[in-house]
Design a protein around this motif. Structure first.
Motif, short mmCIF file in Angstrom:
data_model
loop_
_atom_site.label_atom_id
_atom_site.label_comp_id
_atom_site.label_asym_id
_atom_site.label_seq_id
_atom_site.Cartn_x
_atom_site.Cartn_y
_atom_site.Cartn_z
N ALA A 18 0.83 -1.21 0.00
CA ALA A 18 0.00 0.00 0.00
C ALA A 18 0.86 1.26 0.00
CB ALA A 18 -0.93 -0.01 1.21
N SER A 19 1.94 1.26 0.79
CA SER A 19 2.84 2.41 0.79
C SER A 19 3.50 2.59 -0.57
CB SER A 19 3.90 2.25 1.87
OG SER A 19 3.36 2.41 3.16
N ALA A 20 3.85 1.49 -1.21
CA ALA A 20 4.46 1.58 -2.54
C ALA A 20 3.50 2.23 -3.53
CB ALA A 20 4.87 0.19 -3.01
N ILE A 21 2.22 1.86 -3.46
CA ILE A 21 1.23 2.42 -4.38
C ILE A 21 1.04 3.91 -4.10
CG2 ILE A 21 -1.22 2.37 -5.02
CD1 ILE A 21 -1.11 -0.67 -4.34
N ALA A 22 0.90 4.29 -2.84
CA ALA A 22 0.74 5.70 -2.50
C ALA A 22 1.95 6.51 -2.96
CB ALA A 22 0.54 5.85 -0.99
N GLY A 73 12.33 4.15 12.48
CA GLY A 73 11.75 2.89 12.94
C GLY A 73 12.23 1.81 12.00
N ALA A 74 13.16 0.98 12.46
CA ALA A 74 13.80 0.00 11.57
C ALA A 74 13.41 -1.44 11.93
CB ALA A 74 15.32 0.15 11.65
N GLY A 75 12.21 -1.60 12.49
CA GLY A 75 11.75 -2.93 12.87
C GLY A 75 11.12 -3.69 11.71
N ALA A 76 10.14 -4.54 12.05
CA ALA A 76 9.56 -5.46 11.07
C ALA A 76 8.91 -4.73 9.90
CB ALA A 76 8.55 -6.37 11.76
N GLN A 77 8.10 -3.68 10.20
CA GLN A 77 7.40 -2.99 9.13
C GLN A 77 8.36 -2.29 8.17
OE1 GLN A 77 4.30 -3.13 8.27
NE2 GLN A 77 3.39 -4.12 10.03
N ALA A 78 9.51 -1.85 8.68
CA ALA A 78 10.47 -1.16 7.81
C ALA A 78 10.97 -2.06 6.69
CB ALA A 78 11.65 -0.66 8.66
N ILE A 79 11.03 -3.36 6.96
CA ILE A 79 11.52 -4.29 5.93
C ILE A 79 10.58 -4.32 4.74
CG2 ILE A 79 11.99 -6.73 5.45
CD1 ILE A 79 12.97 -6.98 8.34
N THR A 80 9.27 -4.42 4.99
CA THR A 80 8.35 -4.49 3.86
C THR A 80 8.14 -3.11 3.23
OG1 THR A 80 6.45 -4.36 5.39
CG2 THR A 80 7.16 -6.54 4.69
N GLN A 81 8.33 -2.03 4.01
CA GLN A 81 8.30 -0.71 3.41
C GLN A 81 9.42 -0.59 2.37
OE1 GLN A 81 6.02 2.11 4.24
NE2 GLN A 81 4.97 0.24 4.84
N SER A 141 -1.36 5.91 6.75
CA SER A 141 -1.65 4.48 6.63
C SER A 141 -2.04 3.91 7.99
CB SER A 141 -0.42 3.76 6.09
OG SER A 141 -0.59 2.37 6.09
N THR A 142 -3.35 3.70 8.19
CA THR A 142 -3.82 3.10 9.43
C THR A 142 -4.22 1.64 9.25
OG1 THR A 142 -6.09 3.86 9.06
CG2 THR A 142 -4.64 5.31 10.32
N GLY A 143 -4.24 1.18 8.00
CA GLY A 143 -4.67 -0.19 7.72
C GLY A 143 -6.11 -0.19 7.21
N PHE A 144 -6.36 -0.93 6.14
CA PHE A 144 -7.65 -0.95 5.47
C PHE A 144 -8.00 -2.41 5.21
CE2 PHE A 144 -10.02 0.73 1.47
CZ PHE A 144 -11.21 0.77 2.17
N ALA A 145 -9.17 -2.85 5.68
CA ALA A 145 -9.54 -4.26 5.56
C ALA A 145 -9.61 -4.74 4.12
CB ALA A 145 -10.88 -4.51 6.26
N LEU A 146 -9.83 -3.83 3.16
CA LEU A 146 -9.80 -4.22 1.75
C LEU A 146 -8.44 -4.81 1.39
CD1 LEU A 146 -11.27 -4.11 -1.06
CD2 LEU A 146 -10.08 -1.93 -1.40
N GLU A 147 -7.39 -4.24 1.95
CA GLU A 147 -6.04 -4.75 1.68
C GLU A 147 -5.87 -6.15 2.25
OE1 GLU A 147 -4.41 -0.17 2.31
OE2 GLU A 147 -3.81 -1.77 3.69
#
Length: 367
Positions: A143-147, A163-171, A323-329
């Motif tokens: 989703a971040s890539a698309i935005a 913030g270099a934790g888990a979410q940073a990897i997929t970002q 980005s708060t999270g969207f159930a469609l995703e």
């Protein structure tokens, strides 16, 4: 957005009460899918499927309520929420997600743990259950890539990660599939997390990138794209200063998921084009909760994707993806994995629900 493969599973299961089965995908099943498809191909497909879903999104046919749940401070600070979606006449999806920032240090567990369930709206039958932890990380990066594709300068080469934790990897993974990144500047409040980042992304084959630690002020001064994915505590934001910014800076603000929790300076929000993934939810617990003038909030991501040319001029201005999270995703990600489960014949059919030929006697299955 239910898949053809999933529809066939639903129809087969509902067709006979004695064969009412739920497809369960274990971690091993998901690992098998990832190994078969490949991480890059899976991210590329996630991005492509999400773009199609945003283009086709019709809120009159796909109902997405604002998530709700429980927050607490004992025994540790935590949050468990459910994110539902109802695609009329086709599929219901519910993700249960937990956010517990002390998990890594106390239990060696991810900060975010979740599961996703799918139901047949014709009967209420539970058709599938799948891990949502990997799924959530993958779709958040996509989703971040698309935005960023729609709102950032197309010549962006320097990525900042606060913030270099888990979410940073997929970002990083999602953005690397869409931009010719050359340098990644990282900061984490835990120096050990910053130090281990290069090792943790080794599987992505991004050896050409210049990855280096930096303080937050240096990151925001140099970044073309900035991703914030922190566990900042309530009322302790922002996580970077509003100073010396490139005039085309795009921010993917990922960490805000709780009332009072935010990462972006209000002064930057007020002079940026702010694009939420889900407006009502962002107002309650995203970066948008800081804004007094709700009319200043820009279009949702699905609207931007449907009308990209209308937003191209923002690529040379400050932009923020809230980005708060969207159930469609979550629905799109789940059905992608279920499609591969059908193709590879992985997963286990389990008889979880009680159903017998004598449907008006709830005890008959034990007699």
């Amino acid at each position: 957005m239910v898949s053809l493969a999933q529809t066939s599973v639903v129809n087969a299961a509902v067709g006979s009460a004695s064969q009412l089965k739920t497809l369960v995908l274990s971690v091993e099943d998901t690992r098998h899918i990832v190994e078969y498809v490949g991480l890059d191909a899976l991210m590329d497909e996630m991005i492509a499927r999400l773009i199609t879903a945003f283009e086709q999104f019709d809120p009159t046919q796909t109902v997405v309520p604002v998530r709700t749940g429980f927050s607490y401070e004992q025994p540790h600070v935590g949050l468990v929420e459910w994110m539902p979606l109802f695609e009329k006449q086709r599929q219901i999806v519910v993700k249960a997600v937990g956010y517990h920032p002390q998990n890594p240090s106390l239990y060696n567990l991810p900060t975010v743990l979740s599961t996703v369930s799918a139901y047949d709206p014709k009967s209420g039958h539970l058709t599938a259950v799948i891990d949502g932890t990997f799924l959530t990380a993958l779709r958040t990066g996509a989703a971040s890539a698309i935005a960023t594709q729609h709102l950032a300068s197309p010549n962006s080469q320097i990525l900042g990660l606060i913030g270099a934790g888990a979410q940073a990897i997929t970002q990083l993974h999602g953005l690397s599939r869409c931009f010719d990144l050359q340098q990644v500047l990282i900061f984490d409040s835990d120096p050990a997390v910053s130090q281990s980042f290069s090792e943790r992304i080794a599987c992505l084959g991004l050896d050409h990138l210049d990855i280096r630690p930096a303080d937050s002020s240096d990151i925001v001064a140099n970044a073309d794209i900035l991703c914030t994915a922190t566990s900042v505590e309530v009322n302790n934001g922002p996580v970077f200063p509003d100073q010396k910014l490139k005039p085309w800076l795009h921010v993917n603000a990922v960490g805000a998921d709780f009332p009072g929790k935010f990462e972006v300076p209000l002064s930057l929000l007020e002079r940026s084009f702010v694009c939420p993934d889900f407006r009502e939810q962002a107002i309650r617990e995203g970066e948008c909760q800081q804004l007094q003038d709700l009319q200043s909030i820009g279009s949702e991501l699905s609207v931007v994707v449907k009308n990209p040319a209308r937003y191209h001029h923002y690529r040379q201005q400050f932009t923020i993806f809230d980005s708060t999270g969207f159930a469609l995703e979550d629905q799109v990600a789940m059905n992608m994995l279920l499609d591969y489960a059908t193709e590879l014949n992985v997963g286990t059919l389990v008889e979880l629900e009680s159903a017998t030929a004598e449907v008006k006697n709830p005890y008959s299955f034990v007699l």
